[in-house]
Motif scaffolding. Structure first.
Motif, short mmCIF file in Angstrom:
data_model
loop_
_atom_site.label_atom_id
_atom_site.label_comp_id
_atom_site.label_asym_id
_atom_site.label_seq_id
_atom_site.Cartn_x
_atom_site.Cartn_y
_atom_site.Cartn_z
N MET A 1 0.84 -1.18 0.00
CA MET A 1 0.00 0.00 0.00
C MET A 1 0.89 1.24 0.00
N SER A 2 0.47 2.26 -0.74
CA SER A 2 1.23 3.49 -0.82
C SER A 2 0.32 4.69 -0.59
N LYS A 3 0.37 5.25 0.61
CA LYS A 3 -0.40 6.46 0.87
C LYS A 3 0.08 7.59 -0.03
N TYR A 4 1.39 7.57 -0.33
CA TYR A 4 1.94 8.58 -1.23
C TYR A 4 1.23 8.53 -2.58
N LEU A 5 1.08 7.34 -3.14
CA LEU A 5 0.47 7.21 -4.46
C LEU A 5 -1.01 7.57 -4.43
N LEU A 6 -1.73 7.17 -3.38
CA LEU A 6 -3.12 7.58 -3.25
C LEU A 6 -3.24 9.10 -3.23
N ASN A 7 -2.42 9.74 -2.42
CA ASN A 7 -2.47 11.20 -2.32
C ASN A 7 -2.03 11.87 -3.61
N LYS A 8 -1.06 11.28 -4.30
CA LYS A 8 -0.61 11.83 -5.58
C LYS A 8 -1.75 11.77 -6.60
N PHE A 9 -2.47 10.65 -6.63
CA PHE A 9 -3.63 10.55 -7.52
C PHE A 9 -4.64 11.65 -7.21
N LEU A 10 -5.05 11.75 -5.95
CA LEU A 10 -6.05 12.75 -5.56
C LEU A 10 -5.58 14.16 -5.89
N PHE A 11 -4.32 14.45 -5.62
CA PHE A 11 -3.75 15.78 -5.86
C PHE A 11 -3.73 16.11 -7.35
N THR A 12 -3.21 15.19 -8.17
CA THR A 12 -3.06 15.51 -9.59
C THR A 12 -4.40 15.52 -10.32
N VAL A 13 -5.29 14.62 -9.99
CA VAL A 13 -6.60 14.61 -10.65
C VAL A 13 -7.37 15.87 -10.29
N ASP A 14 -7.33 16.27 -9.02
CA ASP A 14 -8.07 17.45 -8.56
C ASP A 14 -7.64 18.72 -9.27
N ARG A 15 -6.43 18.78 -9.75
CA ARG A 15 -5.91 20.00 -10.35
C ARG A 15 -6.08 20.05 -11.86
N ASP A 16 -6.75 19.07 -12.44
CA ASP A 16 -6.95 19.04 -13.88
C ASP A 16 -8.44 18.82 -14.16
N GLU A 18 -10.18 18.32 -16.74
CA GLU A 18 -10.50 17.21 -17.65
C GLU A 18 -10.38 15.86 -16.94
N LEU A 19 -9.36 15.72 -16.08
CA LEU A 19 -9.23 14.48 -15.31
C LEU A 19 -10.35 14.33 -14.29
N VAL A 20 -10.76 15.44 -13.69
CA VAL A 20 -11.88 15.39 -12.74
C VAL A 20 -13.12 14.84 -13.43
N GLU A 21 -13.43 15.36 -14.61
CA GLU A 21 -14.62 14.91 -15.33
C GLU A 21 -14.46 13.46 -15.79
N ALA A 22 -13.28 13.10 -16.25
CA ALA A 22 -13.04 11.71 -16.66
C ALA A 22 -13.21 10.77 -15.47
N TYR A 23 -12.70 11.17 -14.31
CA TYR A 23 -12.80 10.35 -13.11
C TYR A 23 -14.25 10.23 -12.65
N ARG A 24 -15.02 11.27 -12.82
CA ARG A 24 -16.45 11.23 -12.46
C ARG A 24 -17.20 10.27 -13.38
N GLU A 25 -16.94 10.35 -14.68
CA GLU A 25 -17.70 9.59 -15.66
C GLU A 25 -17.22 8.15 -15.83
N ASP A 26 -15.91 7.92 -15.74
CA ASP A 26 -15.35 6.58 -15.94
C ASP A 26 -14.24 6.36 -14.91
N PRO A 27 -14.62 6.15 -13.65
CA PRO A 27 -13.59 6.06 -12.62
C PRO A 27 -12.62 4.90 -12.84
N ARG A 28 -13.11 3.74 -13.18
CA ARG A 28 -12.22 2.58 -13.35
C ARG A 28 -11.24 2.83 -14.49
N GLY A 29 -11.73 3.34 -15.61
CA GLY A 29 -10.86 3.65 -16.75
C GLY A 29 -9.86 4.75 -16.43
N THR A 30 -10.30 5.76 -15.69
CA THR A 30 -9.41 6.86 -15.33
C THR A 30 -8.31 6.39 -14.38
N VAL A 31 -8.66 5.55 -13.42
CA VAL A 31 -7.66 5.02 -12.49
C VAL A 31 -6.62 4.21 -13.27
#
Length: 119
Positions: A1-16, A18-31
């Motif tokens: 488990m990597s808390k760093y990677l979880l937080n990096k995902f949340l941080f980088t997606v939140d700041r884009d 287009e990624l926010v919308e992609a994550y909302r619409e297709d979370p599994r594909g976006t991950v």
């Protein structure tokens, strides 16, 4: 488990947006896309710099893919990162302050001390 990677995902997606919308619409594909394209990029470095070893485990991947912010919190994801990203994704589906209230309600079972959020 990597808390760093979880937080990096949340941080980088939140700041884009287009990624926010992609994550909302297709979370599994976006991950899956994010893990392949972004997980091993080094933050704040020139392009081309990367590592090779960072990957989500199955529990992390499933929590991200199902928008399970309660599980993410329990895994040690930073609560401010989860809250800001999920507000951006779901606030529009709730009345004013409705998502924040729902977030607090769903996490109300958590008592201090909170899960360790240090990376």
């Amino acid at each position: 488990m990597s808390k760093y990677l979880l937080n990096k995902f949340l941080f980088t997606v939140d700041r884009d947006p287009e990624l926010v919308e992609a994550y909302r619409e297709d979370p599994r594909g976006t991950v899956a896309m994010w893990e392949e394209q972004y997980a091993n990029r080094i933050l704040n470095c020139i392009s081309g710099e990367s590592s090779t070893w960072l990957t989500f485990d199955d529990t992390e991947r499933e929590a991200l893919a199902t928008h399970d912010y309660v599980k993410l919190f329990e895994l040690g994801a930073h609560p401010f990162l989860t809250l800001t990203l999920f507000i951006g994704m779901f606030e529009r589906d709730h009345p004013p302050m409705g998502f924040q209230t729902e977030y607090a309600r769903r996490l109300s079972h958590v008592t201090m001390p909170y899960p360790d959020i240090a990376t």
